[in-house]
Enzyme design. Structure first.
Site, mmCIF file in Angstrom:
data_model
loop_
_atom_site.group_PDB
_atom_site.id
_atom_site.type_symbol
_atom_site.label_atom_id
_atom_site.label_comp_id
_atom_site.label_asym_id
_atom_site.label_seq_id
_atom_site.Cartn_x
_atom_site.Cartn_y
_atom_site.Cartn_z
ATOM 1 N N ARG A 242 1.313 1.715 -4.649
ATOM 2 C CA ARG A 242 1.767 0.638 -3.807
ATOM 3 C C ARG A 242 2.558 1.230 -2.677
ATOM 4 N NH1 ARG A 242 -1.173 -2.387 -5.739
ATOM 5 N NH2 ARG A 242 -0.959 -4.345 -6.895
ATOM 6 N N GLU B 108 0.348 -2.074 5.419
ATOM 7 C CA GLU B 108 -1.221 -2.105 5.383
ATOM 8 C C GLU B 108 -1.554 -3.817 5.687
ATOM 9 O OE1 GLU B 108 -3.078 -2.105 1.092
ATOM 10 O OE2 GLU B 108 -1.032 -0.783 1.209
ATOM 11 N N HIS C 55 -6.899 0.613 0.899
ATOM 12 C CA HIS C 55 -6.472 -0.189 -0.404
ATOM 13 C C HIS C 55 -8.027 -0.382 -1.476
ATOM 14 C CE1 HIS C 55 -2.704 -1.647 -2.447
ATOM 15 N NE2 HIS C 55 -3.761 -1.563 -3.648
#
Length: 341
Positions: A233, A262, A301
């Site tokens: 994370r 992000e 991600h």
């Protein structure tokens, strides 16, 4: 008839989700994330399924009066207010195991890219520059891999590391000596891991204890020339401190599949239409700094994103929903008042 709302449905999972059938319930799919601006699309939903960019806050829950179950199609659930869910009797389930090898492999893809200067080499060859300047890399054999979080993903990362001839150490507040003996690593305190590791790979959940775990002080304790990998994370790593560590040469590089801000970059097209806080503006500034840095490799991600892992993720999420509908809740991280039977 009961309503199930699937948010953040990506093209690679749409056909499977839309083909699913639920006894006594109908489903709807949306590409948008669930937040206060999109919740009206599923006001009457008893079940919602989301990915990591939905923000299920107390304010969102208050406007979903029929909601009984949230299924997040991820292992992490820090985007869901668990306390508010418990207070309102809304059950929450996740998918704890679907891509432990997948994410570990991606972590090593980032590491190999940095160790072998692949991003720089690609840029040079595409510009017809075949000189070797700036391409001096490092071997992984004989290096020490320090893993933060010795869960399923962390253990897989250490297994891969051993295949490259690396020595593995781990920091985890919940030590499992039998696991360490079986897998051939040993536990060390956090500060010792920072001092001893040539590569630090983060595989921990985001909690109040791990938020900004890698701050200015932590980077200064790392072995000079070390590499940081984060596929967990973003907020575990303080982006400002990371930028400083790279600029000052405290570390040699970073491979990031998760980074602060992000979600702002993902929604960049909407930035002109939204007021940004000072914190968000700073996060964006550091995001752009990292994106331009030659010793940083960033991916969106996507560490979980393989055909096999998506199949496991979606099939498990659908099974969790069906089990809940028939009064057999499973994989709950927060229990509700009752099932839907």
């Amino acid at each position: 008839m009961k309503t199930i709302a699937f948010y953040e449905v990506a093209p690679y999972e749409r056909s499977t989700i839309e083909a699913a059938r639920f006894e006594g319930a109908e489903s709807r799919t949306f590409v948008e994330a669930l937040d206060e601006s999109t919740l009206e699309m599923a006001t009457n939903a008893e079940v919602v399924s989301v990915f990591i960019y939905s923000r299920i806050t107390a304010a969102v829950l208050a406007k979903l009066p029929k909601l009984k179950l949230i299924v997040t199609r991820s292992s992490g659930f820090d985007h869901v207010d668990l306390e508010a869910c418990r207070r309102l009797g809304v059950a929450v389930a996740n998918v704890p195991s679907y891509g432990e090898n997948t994410v570990a492999e991606h972590a090593f893809a980032l590491l190999l890219g940095l160790a072998k200067k692949l991003a720089v080499a690609l840029r040079k060859t595409r510009s017809m520059d075949f000189s070797l300047e700036g391409l001096l890399g490092i071997d992984l054999q004989g290096k020490t891999l320090g893993v933060i979080g010795a869960g399923r993903i962390g253990v897989n990362a250490m297994r891969i590391g051993r295949g490259f001839g690396m020595h593995a150490i781990a920091y985890d507040p919940r030590e499992a000596p039998e696991l360490a003996e079986r897998e051939g690593f040993h536990y060390v305190p956090f500060d010792a891991l920072l001092r001893e590791s040539d590569v630090v790979s983060v595989h921990a959940a985001l909690t109040p204890q791990t938020h900004h775990m890698f701050d200015r002080e932590a980077f200064r304790k790392m072995r000079r020339g070390a590499i940081l990998i984060n596929t967990a994370r973003g907020a575990i790593v303080d982006s400002e401190a990371l930028c400083e560590a790279l600029h000052e040469g405290w570390i040699a590089g970073a491979g990031l599949d998760a980074f602060e801000g992000e979600e702002l970059l993902k929604d960049e097209a909407q930035l002109l239409h939204k007021p940004l806080s000072e914190r968000q503006i700073r996060q964006l500034t550091f995001c752009y700094t990292l994106l331009r840095h030659e010793t940083v490799i960033m991916t969106p991600h996507s560490a979980f994103l393989t055909r096999e892992s998506v199949d496991r993720l979606v099939s498990t999420s659908l099974a969790v929903i069906r089990a809940f509908l028939t009064g057999r809740p499973q994989l709950l991280v927060a229990e509700g008042k009752s099932s839907l039977r």
